[in-house]
Enzyme design. Structure first.
Site, short mmCIF file in Angstrom:
data_model
loop_
_atom_site.label_atom_id
_atom_site.label_comp_id
_atom_site.label_asym_id
_atom_site.label_seq_id
_atom_site.Cartn_x
_atom_site.Cartn_y
_atom_site.Cartn_z
N SER A 147 0.81 -1.22 0.00
CA SER A 147 0.00 0.00 0.00
C SER A 147 0.84 1.26 0.00
CB SER A 147 -0.94 -0.01 1.21
OG SER A 147 -1.84 -1.09 1.12
N ARG A 195 2.56 -13.44 7.63
CA ARG A 195 1.57 -12.60 6.97
C ARG A 195 1.97 -12.33 5.52
NH1 ARG A 195 -2.42 -8.98 9.18
NH2 ARG A 195 -2.78 -7.08 7.98
N ARG A 207 9.99 -0.64 5.57
CA ARG A 207 8.66 -0.06 5.41
C ARG A 207 8.28 0.70 6.67
NH1 ARG A 207 3.20 -3.30 3.52
NH2 ARG A 207 1.75 -2.25 4.90
N ALA A 208 7.64 1.83 6.49
CA ALA A 208 7.48 2.78 7.58
C ALA A 208 6.33 2.49 8.52
CB ALA A 208 7.29 4.19 6.99
N ASP A 228 -4.44 -0.69 -5.27
CA ASP A 228 -3.02 -0.43 -5.02
C ASP A 228 -2.15 -1.67 -5.15
OD1 ASP A 228 -4.15 -1.61 -2.78
OD2 ASP A 228 -3.14 -0.30 -1.33
N HIS A 229 -2.73 -2.84 -5.02
CA HIS A 229 -2.01 -4.12 -5.15
C HIS A 229 -3.02 -5.24 -4.98
CE1 HIS A 229 -2.40 -4.72 -0.82
NE2 HIS A 229 -1.95 -3.50 -0.66
#
Length: 560
Positions: free
Chosen positions: A82, A171, A287-288, A472-473
């Site tokens: 995302s 996940r 990733r943030a 978005d994916h």
């Protein structure tokens, strides 16, 4: 505040498309296109709204890429996510992203030359360097090979004592794969010990239960991480990480995502690696979103979300800076991509009034990530962002409809108000429920998202506007791992291997509505269109020509 520099913000008028049409821009999260079978939840769900955008409309519905190089990731084997997806959607250009930035910095050695490494390396002589993050090769939040290179690089550059605090995945990769990742890590740490470096795993837990919460949904998740990593306290104590993961996974209903927190102890029962004064800490996720809360706990002096009990004086750096607006963390090993001149900033400079809305779990995507990893408004007089609180304290398969209806109602009201030229939403259902691996709940989630789409489309119809619907994916369109022939894969016991991760599938984009000018259709001459092509497309539909360095618009106007 806009981006600095001498930028000509004035967009040229489109020669064939008018201004003034209200655009409803819908991003379906985790909504890819795949073969219609029983593991395709989008296919299984009744989705009349989305079906109506595709059926018999070859000129205004197509597929675009949402993974790999199309969104700035290193290879075609890299699933989109995302964050990079919304970056591409909003920026209109492709930027090297998280994993790729780190890969480049590691390959060149630049990671060891920049200020972040110089800062943490001051603790190498007398302190411990702690690495905290997701132990996985999923490539969404982190990658094991990067951690391996960091361990080697730190040891070669003087680190004498290393502790790793692991978070198990399940996940973005298969549930149960944690055991193999721990075995690989333990072998690397043993090799370091053979060279005289005191290196071992200190603590751990499952990513969804320990440390990796996001958007301030549940601070107890972060607290469990803090207690294990900093205080050396957890309900479970083991002599090794491998023993910990194997034992905890053997509990009924256990899975990698939700493993309880544990600490590794010595023969005297003492934790082997709590974080103390003088130590260095590196959070190695690139990733943030699921590192921001933990970074706040590590860095903020006035932190008040839970009682930290003991706050060690440490040198902390993230793999990347996780929030550019908050400048968090203030030190980082790899500089983030500098995304400038996003479509949102251009449109604000050209008087386009924008409304953006989602629920908590994806609100940052239609705002912060859409705007180039930038918090706040470009122009408060022209923009309004609305966040609907997500359900907290539950797994999303329990409430698979999530807040789709509420998001749709906010969007509908914004469209009908006449106050906005663009109404942008993210519907999280397909992704958030898809991640649980619950197929039946994901079917319900997809149906709920489709109903939300219908509500927004109806509002666009009423005002004579234009819709742009995309994703978005992928995620919900394929819920099983597959063998090389494409058939569902089974484990050793013959059970279906559920897929909880994103996919490599393309995503749809559809345009239409009463405001769409006659003759507008998707071009067929763009070789590999992707999410980054959407920004120029939307600018065209607003009546503007996109900046020359933006990825090509997907549409053309043909005389009828």
């Amino acid at each position: 505040m806009g981006s600095s520099g001498d930028v000509n913000w004035k967009l040229a008028d489109h020669p064939k498309l008018p201004k003034g049409k209200t655009i409803g821009l819908i991003v379906l999260d985790g909504w890819g296109e795949s073969d219609p079978d029983q593991y395709n939840c989008i296919h299984k769900a009744p989705t009349p709204a989305m079906d109506s955008l595709k059926d018999g409309k070859p000129d205004t519905w197509r597929l675009i890429k949402a993974h790999g190089t199309a969104v700035g990731l290193p290879s075609e084997d890299d699933m989109g996510n995302s964050e990079v997806g919304h970056n591409a959607l909003g920026a209109g250009r492709i930027y090297a992203q998280g994993a790729k930035l780190v890969d480049l910095a590691l390959a060149s050695g630049k990671i060891y030359e920049d200020e972040g490494f110089k800062y943490i390396s001051q603790s190498f002589e007398k302190g411990t360097v702690h690495l905290i993050g997701l132990l996985s090769d999923g490539g969404v939040h982190s990658r094991l090979d990067q951690v391996q290179l960091l361990l080697k690089g730190f040891a070669e550059r003087g680190a004498k004592r290393i502790r790793v605090h692991i978070l198990t995945d399940g996940r973005d990769v298969l549930d149960g794969s944690s055991v193999g990742f721990v075995e690989t890590l333990e072998a690397d740490l043993a090799a370091l010990r053979a060279k005289g470096v005191d290196a071992q795993v200190a603590s751990g837990g499952g990513r969804m239960y320990v440390t990796m919460d996001r958007y301030e949904n549940d601070w107890s998740v972060v607290k469990r991480g803090w207690d294990a990593q900093v205080l050396g306290e957890a309900p479970h104590k083991f002599k090794s990480a491998l023993e910990a993961v194997k034992t905890l996974r053997a509990e009924p209903g256990a899975n990698d995502q939700y493993l309880p927190s544990f600490v590794i102890v010595d023969d005297n029962g003492k934790a082997v690696g709590p974080i103390v004064d003088g130590d260095a800490v590196v959070t190695f996720n690139f990733r943030a979103d699921r590192m921001v809360m933990h970074a706040k706990a590590l860095e903020y002096k006035d932190f008040d979300k839970f009682d930290r009990v003991r706050v060690p004086d440490i040198r902390y750096a993230g793999m990347l800076q996780y929030d550019g607006e908050l400048k968090l963390p203030s030190r980082y090993l790899v500089s983030p991509p500098l995304i400038d001149r996003t479509s949102g900033e251009y449109l604000a400079h050209n008087g386009v009034r924008t409304f953006a809305c989602s629920e908590t779990v994806k609100f940052g995507h239609v705002t912060f990530f859409w705007n180039g990893n930038r918090s706040g408004y470009f122009n408060e007089k022209l923009e309004e962002y609305v966040e609907i609180p997500s359900d907290s304290g539950i797994s999303f398969n329990v409430q698979p409809k999530m807040k789709a209806l509420e998001i749709a109602e906010k969007a509908r009201d914004a469209i009908l108000s006449g106050k906005f030229d663009q109404v942008r939403v993210n519907l999280p259902n397909g992704d958030m429920v898809g991640h649980t691996g619950d197929i039946e709940a994901t079917v319900v989630a997809c149906e709920a998202a489709d109903r939300a789409v219908r509500t927004i489309l109806d509002a666009i119809e009423q005002v004579g506007g234009i819709y742009v619907v995309t994703a978005d994916h992928g995620n919900a369109e394929d819920m099983v791992k597959r063998d090389k022939s494409g058939k569902p894969a089974l484990d050793k016991e013959g059970n279906l291997q559920i897929l909880t991760s994103h996919t490599l599938k393309p995503v749809p984009i559809a345009i239409g509505g009463p405001g769409l000018s006659a003759g507008v259709r998707f071009r067929q001459d763009i070789e590999t269109p992707g999410l980054a092509n959407v920004a120029a497309t939307v600018m065209n539909l607003h009546g503007f020509v996109a900046p020359s360095d933006y990825e090509t618009s997907l549409i053309e106007v043909v005389e009828k």
